[in-house]
Design an enzyme around this catalytic site. Structure first.
Site, PDB file in Angstrom:
ATOM      1  N   SER A 193       0.800  -1.222   0.000  1.00 28.86           N
ATOM      2  CA  SER A 193       0.000   0.000   0.000  1.00 28.86           C
ATOM      3  C   SER A 193       0.838   1.280   0.000  1.00 28.86           C
ATOM      4  CB  SER A 193      -0.953  -0.035   1.184  1.00 28.86           C
ATOM      5  OG  SER A 193      -1.676  -1.238   1.144  1.00 28.86           O
ATOM      6  N   ARG A 208       7.375   6.401  -4.339  1.00 23.37           N
ATOM      7  CA  ARG A 208       7.996   6.945  -3.127  1.00 23.37           C
ATOM      8  C   ARG A 208       7.351   6.281  -1.926  1.00 23.37           C
ATOM      9  NH1 ARG A 208       3.501  10.341  -2.591  1.00 23.37           N
ATOM     10  NH2 ARG A 208       2.824  10.707  -4.688  1.00 23.37           N
ATOM     11  N   ASP A 246      -3.989  -1.785  -0.596  1.00 21.99           N
ATOM     12  CA  ASP A 246      -5.123  -2.081   0.286  1.00 21.99           C
ATOM     13  C   ASP A 246      -6.412  -1.430  -0.214  1.00 21.99           C
ATOM     14  OD1 ASP A 246      -4.283   0.498   0.813  1.00 21.99           O
ATOM     15  OD2 ASP A 246      -4.091   0.239   2.978  1.00 21.99           O
TER      16      ASP A 246
HETATM   17  P1  ADP Z   1      -2.296  -0.381   8.532  1.00 26.84           P
HETATM   18  O1  ADP Z   1      -2.255   1.054   8.166  1.00 26.84           O
HETATM   19  O2  ADP Z   1      -0.965  -0.944   8.844  1.00 26.84           O
HETATM   20  O3  ADP Z   1      -3.039  -1.213   7.569  1.00 26.84           O
HETATM   21  P2  ADP Z   1      -4.379   0.000  10.572  1.00 26.84           P
HETATM   22  O4  ADP Z   1      -5.485   0.130   9.618  1.00 26.84           O
HETATM   23  O5  ADP Z   1      -4.606  -0.892  11.757  1.00 26.84           O
HETATM   24  O6  ADP Z   1      -3.024  -0.511   9.960  1.00 26.84           O
HETATM   25  O7  ADP Z   1      -4.031   1.458  11.110  1.00 26.84           O
HETATM   26  C1  ADP Z   1      -3.030   1.666  12.057  1.00 26.84           C
HETATM   27  C2  ADP Z   1      -3.143   3.089  12.539  1.00 26.84           C
HETATM   28  O8  ADP Z   1      -4.372   3.244  13.234  1.00 26.84           O
HETATM   29  C3  ADP Z   1      -2.043   3.502  13.491  1.00 26.84           C
HETATM   30  O9  ADP Z   1      -1.571   4.765  13.063  1.00 26.84           O
HETATM   31  C4  ADP Z   1      -2.720   3.637  14.832  1.00 26.84           C
HETATM   32  O10 ADP Z   1      -2.259   4.771  15.517  1.00 26.84           O
HETATM   33  C5  ADP Z   1      -4.169   3.855  14.484  1.00 26.84           C
HETATM   34  N1  ADP Z   1      -5.042   3.191  15.458  1.00 26.84           N
HETATM   35  C6  ADP Z   1      -4.890   1.993  16.050  1.00 26.84           C
HETATM   36  N2  ADP Z   1      -5.887   1.742  16.915  1.00 26.84           N
HETATM   37  C7  ADP Z   1      -6.704   2.816  16.860  1.00 26.84           C
HETATM   38  C8  ADP Z   1      -7.913   3.194  17.523  1.00 26.84           C
HETATM   39  N3  ADP Z   1      -8.480   2.412  18.435  1.00 26.84           N
HETATM   40  N4  ADP Z   1      -8.460   4.379  17.193  1.00 26.84           N
HETATM   41  C9  ADP Z   1      -7.897   5.185  16.285  1.00 26.84           C
HETATM   42  N5  ADP Z   1      -6.759   4.900  15.640  1.00 26.84           N
HETATM   43  C10 ADP Z   1      -6.165   3.742  15.923  1.00 26.84           C
HETATM   44 MG    MG Z   2      -4.335  -1.931   6.350  1.00 29.58          MG
END
Ligand code: ADP
Ligand code: MG
Length: 498
Positions: A193, A208, A246
Protein backbone atom coordinates in the site's frame (compact mmCIF):
# COMPACT_ATOMS: atom_id res chain seq x y z
CA UNK A 1 -9.72 10.98 48.51
CA UNK A 2 -12.94 11.45 50.52
CA UNK A 3 -13.13 14.50 52.73
CA UNK A 4 -13.70 13.98 56.39
CA UNK A 5 -16.31 16.14 58.16
CA UNK A 6 -15.05 19.65 58.76
CA UNK A 7 -12.26 19.21 56.27
CA UNK A 8 -11.54 20.88 52.95
CA UNK A 9 -9.53 19.88 49.92
CA UNK A 10 -7.95 21.57 46.97
CA UNK A 11 -6.75 20.13 43.71
CA UNK A 12 -4.00 22.16 42.12
CA UNK A 13 -3.21 21.69 38.43
CA UNK A 14 -0.56 19.15 39.35
CA UNK A 15 -3.40 16.82 40.29
CA UNK A 16 -2.24 16.01 43.84
CA UNK A 17 -5.12 16.49 46.25
CA UNK A 18 -4.26 18.28 49.46
CA UNK A 19 -6.74 17.55 52.23
CA UNK A 20 -7.08 19.45 55.46
CA UNK A 21 -8.88 17.87 58.36
CA UNK A 22 -9.79 18.93 61.86
CA UNK A 23 -8.84 16.89 64.85
CA UNK A 24 -9.01 17.82 68.52
CA UNK A 25 -5.27 18.25 68.99
CA UNK A 26 -5.17 20.64 66.01
CA UNK A 27 -6.99 23.12 68.22
CA UNK A 28 -3.72 23.64 70.10
CA UNK A 29 -2.15 26.86 69.03
CA UNK A 30 1.04 25.66 67.32
CA UNK A 31 -0.84 23.16 65.17
CA UNK A 32 -3.53 25.69 64.39
CA UNK A 33 -0.94 28.14 63.10
CA UNK A 34 0.51 25.45 60.92
CA UNK A 35 -2.93 24.60 59.63
CA UNK A 36 -3.65 28.20 58.66
CA UNK A 37 -0.40 28.32 56.75
CA UNK A 38 -1.52 25.31 54.75
CA UNK A 39 -4.93 26.78 54.02
CA UNK A 40 -3.29 29.99 52.90
CA UNK A 41 -1.11 28.01 50.51
CA UNK A 42 -4.12 26.02 49.38
CA UNK A 43 -6.04 29.19 48.57
CA UNK A 44 -3.16 30.39 46.42
CA UNK A 45 -3.12 27.15 44.57
CA UNK A 46 -6.89 27.31 44.15
CA UNK A 47 -6.61 30.79 42.63
CA UNK A 48 -3.91 29.50 40.35
CA UNK A 49 -6.09 26.55 39.33
CA UNK A 50 -8.99 28.87 38.53
CA UNK A 51 -6.90 31.07 36.33
CA UNK A 52 -5.36 28.02 34.64
CA UNK A 53 -8.86 26.70 33.93
CA UNK A 54 -9.85 30.05 32.48
CA UNK A 55 -6.72 30.03 30.35
CA UNK A 56 -7.60 26.55 29.12
CA UNK A 57 -11.08 27.72 28.17
CA UNK A 58 -9.51 30.58 26.18
CA UNK A 59 -7.17 28.13 24.51
CA UNK A 60 -10.04 25.83 23.66
CA UNK A 61 -11.86 28.63 21.85
CA UNK A 62 -8.68 29.36 19.88
CA UNK A 63 -8.32 25.70 18.91
CA UNK A 64 -11.97 25.51 17.92
CA UNK A 65 -11.41 28.29 15.42
CA UNK A 66 -8.21 26.68 14.15
CA UNK A 67 -9.61 23.19 13.63
CA UNK A 68 -13.19 23.84 12.52
CA UNK A 69 -14.06 23.54 8.83
CA UNK A 70 -17.10 25.45 7.59
CA UNK A 71 -19.29 23.94 4.84
CA UNK A 72 -18.21 26.73 2.52
CA UNK A 73 -14.53 25.97 3.04
CA UNK A 74 -15.24 22.30 2.51
CA UNK A 75 -16.88 23.00 -0.84
CA UNK A 76 -13.83 24.97 -1.94
CA UNK A 77 -11.61 22.04 -1.02
CA UNK A 78 -13.88 19.68 -2.98
CA UNK A 79 -13.53 21.82 -6.12
CA UNK A 80 -9.73 21.92 -5.87
CA UNK A 81 -9.71 18.19 -5.15
CA UNK A 82 -11.75 17.46 -8.28
CA UNK A 83 -9.26 19.43 -10.38
CA UNK A 84 -6.39 17.46 -8.86
CA UNK A 85 -8.12 14.15 -9.71
CA UNK A 86 -8.65 15.27 -13.33
CA UNK A 87 -5.06 16.43 -13.69
CA UNK A 88 -3.82 13.10 -12.38
CA UNK A 89 -5.88 11.25 -15.00
CA UNK A 90 -4.72 13.54 -17.80
CA UNK A 91 -0.97 13.41 -17.30
CA UNK A 92 1.65 11.20 -15.70
CA UNK A 93 3.70 12.19 -12.65
CA UNK A 94 1.15 14.54 -11.09
CA UNK A 95 0.78 15.38 -7.38
CA UNK A 96 -2.25 13.10 -7.04
CA UNK A 97 -0.96 10.32 -9.30
CA UNK A 98 -4.31 8.54 -10.07
CA UNK A 99 -2.61 5.22 -10.74
CA UNK A 100 -4.29 2.77 -13.16
CA UNK A 101 -4.15 -0.59 -11.36
CA UNK A 102 -4.73 -2.86 -14.37
CA UNK A 103 -7.63 -4.38 -12.49
CA UNK A 104 -10.30 -4.27 -15.21
CA UNK A 105 -13.94 -4.10 -14.16
CA UNK A 106 -15.85 -5.33 -11.15
CA UNK A 107 -15.71 -8.87 -9.79
CA UNK A 108 -18.69 -11.08 -10.67
CA UNK A 109 -19.06 -12.49 -7.14
CA UNK A 110 -18.56 -15.97 -8.65
CA UNK A 111 -14.78 -16.09 -8.15
CA UNK A 112 -13.69 -19.24 -6.27
CA UNK A 113 -10.53 -20.99 -5.02
CA UNK A 114 -7.68 -20.79 -2.49
CA UNK A 115 -5.37 -17.79 -2.53
CA UNK A 116 -2.64 -16.38 -0.33
CA UNK A 117 -2.48 -12.69 0.43
CA UNK A 118 0.38 -10.74 1.98
CA UNK A 119 -0.54 -7.25 3.18
CA UNK A 120 2.36 -4.96 4.02
CA UNK A 121 0.51 -2.16 5.82
CA UNK A 122 1.94 0.87 7.55
CA UNK A 123 1.84 -0.70 10.99
CA UNK A 124 1.38 -4.43 10.54
CA UNK A 125 2.25 -7.21 8.16
CA UNK A 126 -0.66 -9.59 7.61
CA UNK A 127 -0.53 -12.96 5.94
CA UNK A 128 -3.85 -14.53 4.90
CA UNK A 129 -5.21 -17.65 3.30
CA UNK A 130 -8.49 -16.79 1.57
CA UNK A 131 -10.96 -19.34 0.27
CA UNK A 132 -13.42 -17.73 -2.14
CA UNK A 133 -16.67 -19.67 -2.18
CA UNK A 134 -18.57 -17.65 -4.81
CA UNK A 135 -21.89 -15.82 -4.15
CA UNK A 136 -19.98 -13.05 -2.39
CA UNK A 137 -18.88 -15.50 0.32
CA UNK A 138 -15.40 -16.32 1.60
CA UNK A 139 -13.38 -17.80 4.44
CA UNK A 140 -10.18 -16.34 5.75
CA UNK A 141 -7.36 -17.51 8.05
CA UNK A 142 -4.68 -15.01 8.98
CA UNK A 143 -1.65 -14.10 11.08
CA UNK A 144 -0.46 -10.63 11.98
CA UNK A 145 3.10 -9.46 12.60
CA UNK A 146 4.07 -6.06 13.98
CA UNK A 147 6.63 -4.06 11.97
CA UNK A 148 9.33 -2.28 13.97
CA UNK A 149 10.38 1.31 13.24
CA UNK A 150 13.88 -0.06 12.44
CA UNK A 151 12.49 -2.40 9.80
CA UNK A 152 10.79 0.53 8.09
CA UNK A 153 14.17 2.23 7.64
CA UNK A 154 16.35 -0.84 7.06
CA UNK A 155 17.39 -1.99 3.57
CA UNK A 156 14.36 -2.75 1.36
CA UNK A 157 15.41 -6.29 0.47
CA UNK A 158 15.53 -7.14 4.19
CA UNK A 159 11.94 -5.93 4.52
CA UNK A 160 10.82 -8.30 1.76
CA UNK A 161 12.91 -11.11 3.33
CA UNK A 162 10.91 -10.54 6.51
CA UNK A 163 7.63 -10.76 4.56
CA UNK A 164 8.82 -14.03 2.99
CA UNK A 165 9.85 -15.45 6.38
CA UNK A 166 6.46 -14.68 7.90
CA UNK A 167 4.68 -16.17 4.89
CA UNK A 168 6.81 -19.33 5.10
CA UNK A 169 5.98 -19.75 8.80
CA UNK A 170 2.29 -19.22 8.03
CA UNK A 171 2.26 -21.77 5.20
CA UNK A 172 4.12 -24.37 7.31
CA UNK A 173 1.59 -23.92 10.10
CA UNK A 174 -1.33 -24.37 7.70
CA UNK A 175 0.26 -27.45 6.08
CA UNK A 176 0.62 -28.98 9.56
CA UNK A 177 -3.03 -28.35 10.35
CA UNK A 178 -4.06 -29.76 6.96
CA UNK A 179 -5.56 -26.55 5.59
CA UNK A 180 -2.97 -26.22 2.81
CA UNK A 181 -1.92 -29.30 0.83
CA UNK A 182 1.74 -30.23 1.00
CA UNK A 183 3.61 -29.44 -2.26
CA UNK A 184 0.89 -27.04 -3.41
CA UNK A 185 2.11 -23.75 -4.89
CA UNK A 186 -0.66 -21.24 -4.23
CA UNK A 187 -1.25 -18.03 -6.17
CA UNK A 188 -0.51 -14.97 -4.09
CA UNK A 189 -1.86 -11.43 -4.14
CA UNK A 190 0.62 -8.93 -2.73
CA UNK A 191 -1.06 -5.95 -1.07
CA UNK A 192 1.58 -3.27 -1.06
CA UNK A 193 0.00 0.00 0.00
CA UNK A 194 2.50 2.58 -1.22
CA UNK A 195 2.26 4.42 -4.52
CA UNK A 196 3.63 2.27 -7.34
CA UNK A 197 3.56 2.91 -11.05
CA UNK A 198 2.26 -0.20 -12.77
CA UNK A 199 1.99 -1.20 -16.39
CA UNK A 200 0.81 -4.70 -15.69
CA UNK A 201 -0.82 -6.49 -12.78
CA UNK A 202 2.26 -8.31 -11.45
CA UNK A 203 4.70 -5.44 -11.61
CA UNK A 204 5.02 -2.13 -9.77
CA UNK A 205 7.80 0.38 -9.31
CA UNK A 206 7.69 2.15 -5.96
CA UNK A 207 7.29 5.86 -6.71
CA UNK A 208 8.00 6.94 -3.13
CA UNK A 209 7.58 5.64 0.39
CA UNK A 210 4.77 7.09 2.50
CA UNK A 211 3.47 6.61 6.07
CA UNK A 212 6.90 7.05 7.65
CA UNK A 213 8.69 4.29 5.68
CA UNK A 214 12.13 5.07 4.32
CA UNK A 215 13.78 1.70 3.50
CA UNK A 216 16.63 2.45 1.08
CA UNK A 217 17.12 0.71 -2.29
CA UNK A 218 13.40 0.35 -2.89
CA UNK A 219 12.11 3.59 -4.45
CA UNK A 220 12.32 3.22 -8.24
CA UNK A 221 12.55 -0.60 -7.98
CA UNK A 222 9.97 -3.22 -8.97
CA UNK A 223 8.68 -4.43 -5.61
CA UNK A 224 7.23 -7.64 -7.09
CA UNK A 225 10.68 -8.61 -8.40
CA UNK A 226 12.16 -7.84 -4.97
CA UNK A 227 9.53 -9.91 -3.17
CA UNK A 228 9.95 -12.81 -5.63
CA UNK A 229 13.69 -12.75 -4.94
CA UNK A 230 13.03 -13.12 -1.20
CA UNK A 231 10.48 -15.92 -1.79
CA UNK A 232 13.00 -17.79 -3.95
CA UNK A 233 15.79 -17.34 -1.43
CA UNK A 234 13.66 -18.95 1.27
CA UNK A 235 11.99 -21.50 -1.07
CA UNK A 236 8.47 -20.35 -0.20
CA UNK A 237 5.83 -22.27 -2.24
CA UNK A 238 3.88 -19.24 -3.50
CA UNK A 239 3.63 -17.49 -6.85
CA UNK A 240 3.05 -13.72 -6.86
CA UNK A 241 0.39 -13.22 -9.54
CA UNK A 242 -0.94 -9.76 -8.62
CA UNK A 243 0.19 -6.59 -6.95
CA UNK A 244 -2.52 -4.39 -5.44
CA UNK A 245 -2.79 -1.82 -2.71
CA UNK A 246 -5.12 -2.08 0.29
CA UNK A 247 -7.45 0.49 -1.25
CA UNK A 248 -7.91 -1.28 -4.58
CA UNK A 249 -8.27 -4.53 -2.65
CA UNK A 250 -10.98 -2.96 -0.53
CA UNK A 251 -12.75 -1.63 -3.63
CA UNK A 252 -12.88 -5.09 -5.19
CA UNK A 253 -13.70 -6.94 -1.96
CA UNK A 254 -16.46 -4.56 -0.92
CA UNK A 255 -18.06 -4.72 -4.36
CA UNK A 256 -17.88 -8.54 -4.17
CA UNK A 257 -19.94 -8.33 -0.96
CA UNK A 258 -22.06 -5.25 -1.75
CA UNK A 259 -22.49 -4.44 -5.48
CA UNK A 260 -23.72 -0.90 -4.68
CA UNK A 261 -20.12 -0.02 -3.77
CA UNK A 262 -18.48 2.44 -6.15
CA UNK A 263 -15.67 3.88 -4.00
CA UNK A 264 -13.31 2.48 -1.37
CA UNK A 265 -11.36 4.38 1.25
CA UNK A 266 -8.67 3.48 3.72
CA UNK A 267 -8.25 5.30 7.00
CA UNK A 268 -5.39 3.54 8.77
CA UNK A 269 -1.76 4.53 9.22
CA UNK A 270 -2.26 6.42 5.97
CA UNK A 271 -5.32 7.38 3.94
CA UNK A 272 -6.27 6.68 0.35
CA UNK A 273 -9.17 6.03 -2.02
CA UNK A 274 -9.90 3.98 -5.14
CA UNK A 275 -12.78 3.83 -7.63
CA UNK A 276 -13.59 2.47 -11.09
CA UNK A 277 -12.95 4.80 -14.04
CA UNK A 278 -13.74 4.54 -17.76
CA UNK A 279 -10.62 4.15 -19.89
CA UNK A 280 -11.97 6.86 -22.23
CA UNK A 281 -11.75 9.33 -19.35
CA UNK A 282 -8.09 8.61 -18.68
CA UNK A 283 -6.22 10.66 -21.31
CA UNK A 284 -2.81 9.47 -20.12
CA UNK A 285 -3.71 5.89 -21.21
CA UNK A 286 -4.81 6.89 -24.72
CA UNK A 287 -1.62 5.55 -26.36
CA UNK A 288 -2.22 2.02 -25.03
CA UNK A 289 -5.17 1.11 -27.29
CA UNK A 290 -7.33 -0.30 -24.52
CA UNK A 291 -11.10 -0.49 -25.23
CA UNK A 292 -12.28 3.03 -24.28
CA UNK A 293 -15.47 1.62 -22.76
CA UNK A 294 -13.59 -0.71 -20.43
CA UNK A 295 -13.44 0.18 -16.76
CA UNK A 296 -10.22 0.15 -14.77
CA UNK A 297 -9.73 0.59 -11.04
CA UNK A 298 -7.87 3.79 -10.17
CA UNK A 299 -5.74 3.96 -7.06
CA UNK A 300 -5.95 7.70 -6.38
CA UNK A 301 -3.15 7.95 -3.80
CA UNK A 302 -5.11 10.93 -2.59
CA UNK A 303 -3.00 11.31 0.54
CA UNK A 304 -0.77 13.43 -1.71
CA UNK A 305 -3.47 16.04 -2.42
CA UNK A 306 -2.16 19.61 -2.00
CA UNK A 307 1.44 18.46 -1.45
CA UNK A 308 4.32 20.89 -2.11
CA UNK A 309 2.20 23.96 -3.01
CA UNK A 310 -0.10 23.80 0.04
CA UNK A 311 -2.74 26.02 -1.53
CA UNK A 312 -6.00 24.45 -0.45
CA UNK A 313 -5.86 22.70 2.89
CA UNK A 314 -6.15 24.58 6.18
CA UNK A 315 -2.92 23.73 7.97
CA UNK A 316 -2.29 24.82 11.56
CA UNK A 317 1.18 25.47 12.95
CA UNK A 318 1.09 21.95 14.44
CA UNK A 319 0.51 20.49 10.99
CA UNK A 320 3.49 22.49 9.73
CA UNK A 321 5.71 21.04 12.48
CA UNK A 322 4.59 17.52 11.62
CA UNK A 323 5.36 18.14 7.97
CA UNK A 324 8.72 19.78 8.52
CA UNK A 325 9.98 17.15 10.97
CA UNK A 326 8.68 14.21 8.90
CA UNK A 327 11.02 12.11 6.79
CA UNK A 328 9.23 13.51 3.70
CA UNK A 329 8.61 17.24 4.14
CA UNK A 330 6.11 18.73 1.71
CA UNK A 331 4.66 15.35 0.70
CA UNK A 332 1.39 13.62 1.62
CA UNK A 333 -0.18 16.89 2.76
CA UNK A 334 -3.75 15.53 2.91
CA UNK A 335 -2.70 12.33 4.69
CA UNK A 336 -0.82 14.28 7.37
CA UNK A 337 -4.07 16.00 8.43
CA UNK A 338 -6.14 12.84 8.47
CA UNK A 339 -4.48 9.53 9.08
CA UNK A 340 -3.78 7.44 12.15
CA UNK A 341 -0.06 7.99 12.01
CA UNK A 342 -0.44 11.73 12.63
CA UNK A 343 -3.60 12.53 14.66
CA UNK A 344 -2.07 11.56 18.00
CA UNK A 345 1.02 13.57 17.15
CA UNK A 346 -1.07 16.68 16.42
CA UNK A 347 -2.62 16.46 19.89
CA UNK A 348 0.78 15.79 21.46
CA UNK A 349 2.25 18.91 19.86
CA UNK A 350 -0.58 21.02 21.30
CA UNK A 351 0.00 19.49 24.74
CA UNK A 352 3.73 20.24 24.51
CA UNK A 353 3.05 23.84 23.56
CA UNK A 354 0.78 24.27 26.58
CA UNK A 355 3.45 22.71 28.80
CA UNK A 356 6.00 25.22 27.48
CA UNK A 357 3.55 28.05 28.15
CA UNK A 358 3.09 26.85 31.72
CA UNK A 359 -0.62 26.21 31.24
CA UNK A 360 -0.59 22.51 32.16
CA UNK A 361 1.47 19.99 34.12
CA UNK A 362 3.37 22.66 36.06
CA UNK A 363 6.01 21.07 38.30
CA UNK A 364 5.59 17.60 36.81
CA UNK A 365 8.18 15.69 34.85
CA UNK A 366 6.85 15.76 31.29
CA UNK A 367 9.67 14.04 29.40
CA UNK A 368 7.55 11.05 28.35
CA UNK A 369 4.95 13.11 26.53
CA UNK A 370 7.73 15.14 24.92
CA UNK A 371 8.92 12.12 22.94
CA UNK A 372 7.78 12.56 19.30
CA UNK A 373 5.02 10.17 18.21
CA UNK A 374 4.58 8.87 21.78
CA UNK A 375 0.87 9.77 21.74
CA UNK A 376 -0.91 7.08 19.70
CA UNK A 377 -4.06 7.94 17.80
CA UNK A 378 -5.71 5.08 19.68
CA UNK A 379 -5.49 7.32 22.78
CA UNK A 380 -7.73 9.88 21.05
CA UNK A 381 -10.28 7.12 20.47
CA UNK A 382 -10.11 6.08 24.10
CA UNK A 383 -10.39 9.68 25.29
CA UNK A 384 -13.43 10.36 23.16
CA UNK A 385 -15.18 7.18 24.25
CA UNK A 386 -14.51 7.55 28.00
CA UNK A 387 -17.99 7.00 29.51
CA UNK A 388 -17.21 8.17 33.07
CA UNK A 389 -17.94 11.63 34.53
CA UNK A 390 -14.52 11.70 36.13
CA UNK A 391 -12.92 10.68 32.78
CA UNK A 392 -11.15 7.76 34.40
CA UNK A 393 -9.90 6.43 31.08
CA UNK A 394 -8.05 9.68 30.48
CA UNK A 395 -6.59 9.56 33.99
CA UNK A 396 -5.36 6.08 33.11
CA UNK A 397 -3.76 7.11 29.81
CA UNK A 398 -1.85 10.00 31.35
CA UNK A 399 -0.71 8.23 34.51
CA UNK A 400 0.07 4.91 32.92
CA UNK A 401 1.77 5.99 29.71
CA UNK A 402 3.14 9.41 30.60
CA UNK A 403 3.43 9.41 34.41
CA UNK A 404 1.34 12.60 34.55
CA UNK A 405 -1.40 13.62 36.95
CA UNK A 406 -4.37 15.47 35.43
CA UNK A 407 -7.20 17.58 36.83
CA UNK A 408 -10.76 17.02 35.69
CA UNK A 409 -10.68 20.36 33.88
CA UNK A 410 -7.57 19.30 31.98
CA UNK A 411 -9.10 15.97 31.09
CA UNK A 412 -12.21 17.66 29.72
CA UNK A 413 -9.97 19.99 27.78
CA UNK A 414 -7.95 17.11 26.26
CA UNK A 415 -11.13 15.33 25.31
CA UNK A 416 -12.43 18.47 23.61
CA UNK A 417 -9.14 18.75 21.72
CA UNK A 418 -9.30 15.13 20.59
CA UNK A 419 -12.77 15.82 19.30
CA UNK A 420 -11.58 18.81 17.27
CA UNK A 421 -8.67 16.90 15.73
CA UNK A 422 -10.79 13.80 15.02
CA UNK A 423 -13.66 15.80 13.60
CA UNK A 424 -11.43 17.78 11.25
CA UNK A 425 -9.94 14.53 9.94
CA UNK A 426 -13.39 13.08 9.24
CA UNK A 427 -14.65 16.25 7.54
CA UNK A 428 -11.57 16.48 5.31
CA UNK A 429 -12.12 12.83 4.41
CA UNK A 430 -15.67 13.76 3.42
CA UNK A 431 -14.18 16.37 1.04
CA UNK A 432 -12.15 13.68 -0.72
CA UNK A 433 -15.15 11.35 -1.06
CA UNK A 434 -17.29 14.26 -2.29
CA UNK A 435 -14.71 15.07 -4.98
CA UNK A 436 -14.97 11.55 -6.46
CA UNK A 437 -18.77 11.49 -6.10
CA UNK A 438 -19.08 14.84 -7.81
CA UNK A 439 -16.59 14.01 -10.57
CA UNK A 440 -18.32 10.70 -11.36
CA UNK A 441 -21.89 12.02 -10.94
CA UNK A 442 -22.82 9.51 -8.24
CA UNK A 443 -24.81 11.93 -6.09
CA UNK A 444 -28.30 11.51 -7.59
CA UNK A 445 -28.40 7.72 -7.73
CA UNK A 446 -26.31 7.46 -4.56
CA UNK A 447 -23.57 4.95 -3.81
CA UNK A 448 -21.94 2.95 -1.06
CA UNK A 449 -18.36 3.61 0.01
CA UNK A 450 -16.48 0.64 1.46
CA UNK A 451 -14.06 1.82 4.13
CA UNK A 452 -11.39 0.07 6.16
CA UNK A 453 -8.50 0.84 8.51
CA UNK A 454 -8.29 1.23 12.27
CA UNK A 455 -9.22 4.90 12.24
CA UNK A 456 -12.49 4.19 10.45
CA UNK A 457 -13.23 1.03 12.38
CA UNK A 458 -12.26 2.04 15.88
CA UNK A 459 -12.47 5.82 16.21
CA UNK A 460 -15.85 6.54 17.83
CA UNK A 461 -18.13 8.56 15.58
CA UNK A 462 -15.66 8.80 12.68
CA UNK A 463 -18.19 7.48 10.13
CA UNK A 464 -20.97 9.72 11.52
CA UNK A 465 -18.73 12.73 11.15
CA UNK A 466 -17.91 11.79 7.55
CA UNK A 467 -21.63 11.53 6.80
CA UNK A 468 -22.31 14.84 8.52
CA UNK A 469 -19.54 16.37 6.38
CA UNK A 470 -21.08 14.97 3.19
CA UNK A 471 -24.39 16.60 4.09
CA UNK A 472 -22.64 19.89 4.80
CA UNK A 473 -21.16 19.71 1.31
CA UNK A 474 -24.13 18.40 -0.69
CA UNK A 475 -27.10 19.29 1.50
CA UNK A 476 -29.86 16.68 1.94
CA UNK A 477 -28.61 14.68 -1.06
CA UNK A 478 -25.43 14.00 0.87
CA UNK A 479 -27.46 11.26 2.57
CA UNK A 480 -27.30 9.27 -0.67
CA UNK A 481 -23.63 8.58 -0.04
CA UNK A 482 -23.15 6.02 2.71
CA UNK A 483 -19.88 4.64 3.97
CA UNK A 484 -19.70 1.23 5.62
CA UNK A 485 -17.00 -0.97 7.08
CA UNK A 486 -15.60 -3.23 4.36
CA UNK A 487 -14.66 -6.38 6.17
CA UNK A 488 -11.01 -7.19 5.59
CA UNK A 489 -10.77 -5.59 2.19
CA UNK A 490 -7.06 -5.81 1.64
CA UNK A 491 -6.80 -9.58 2.14
CA UNK A 492 -9.94 -10.66 0.31
CA UNK A 493 -9.63 -8.10 -2.46
CA UNK A 494 -6.08 -9.17 -3.09
CA UNK A 495 -7.27 -12.79 -3.38
CA UNK A 496 -10.05 -11.88 -5.81
CA UNK A 497 -7.63 -9.91 -7.95
CA UNK A 498 -5.18 -12.85 -7.83
P1 ADP B 1 -2.30 -0.38 8.53
O1 ADP B 1 -2.26 1.05 8.17
O2 ADP B 1 -0.96 -0.94 8.84
O3 ADP B 1 -3.04 -1.21 7.57
P2 ADP B 1 -4.38 0.00 10.57
O4 ADP B 1 -5.49 0.13 9.62
O5 ADP B 1 -4.61 -0.89 11.76
O6 ADP B 1 -3.02 -0.51 9.96
O7 ADP B 1 -4.03 1.46 11.11
C1 ADP B 1 -3.03 1.67 12.06
C2 ADP B 1 -3.14 3.09 12.54
O8 ADP B 1 -4.37 3.24 13.23
C3 ADP B 1 -2.04 3.50 13.49
O9 ADP B 1 -1.57 4.76 13.06
C4 ADP B 1 -2.72 3.64 14.83
O10 ADP B 1 -2.26 4.77 15.52
C5 ADP B 1 -4.17 3.85 14.48
N1 ADP B 1 -5.04 3.19 15.46
C6 ADP B 1 -4.89 1.99 16.05
N2 ADP B 1 -5.89 1.74 16.91
C7 ADP B 1 -6.70 2.82 16.86
C8 ADP B 1 -7.91 3.19 17.52
N3 ADP B 1 -8.48 2.41 18.43
N4 ADP B 1 -8.46 4.38 17.19
C9 ADP B 1 -7.90 5.19 16.28
N5 ADP B 1 -6.76 4.90 15.64
C10 ADP B 1 -6.16 3.74 15.92
MG1 MG C 1 -4.34 -1.93 6.35
Amino acid sequence: MADRPGGTSVTPPTGHTFAFTRSSDQDDLPHATKRYQYIHQGALIATYADSANRKMADHLRKFETMFTLTPQRMRMIVEAFKDALETGLAKRDQVVPMIPTYVFGWPTGKETGNYLAVDLGGTNLRVCLVTLQGDGKFEITQSKYRLSEEQKQDDGQLLFDFCAECLKAFIDLNIESGVIEKDAVLPLGFTFSYPCSQDKIDHGELIRWTKGFGAPNTEGHDVVAMFRKSLEKLSVPAEVVALTCDTTGTLIASHYVNPKTKIACIFGTGCNAAYMEYVRDIPKLSALNIDPNAEIAINCEWGAFDSFEHEHLPRTKYDLVIDETSNKPGEQAFEKLISGRYLGEILRLIICELIDEGVIFLGQNTYKVEIPYSFDTAFLSLMESDPTDELLMIIGIFTHFFALETTLAERQFFRALAKLVGRRAARLSACGIAAIVSKMGYLEEGCAVGADGSLYNKYPGFADRVHEGLQDIFGEKGRNIVTYHAEDGSGIGSAIVA
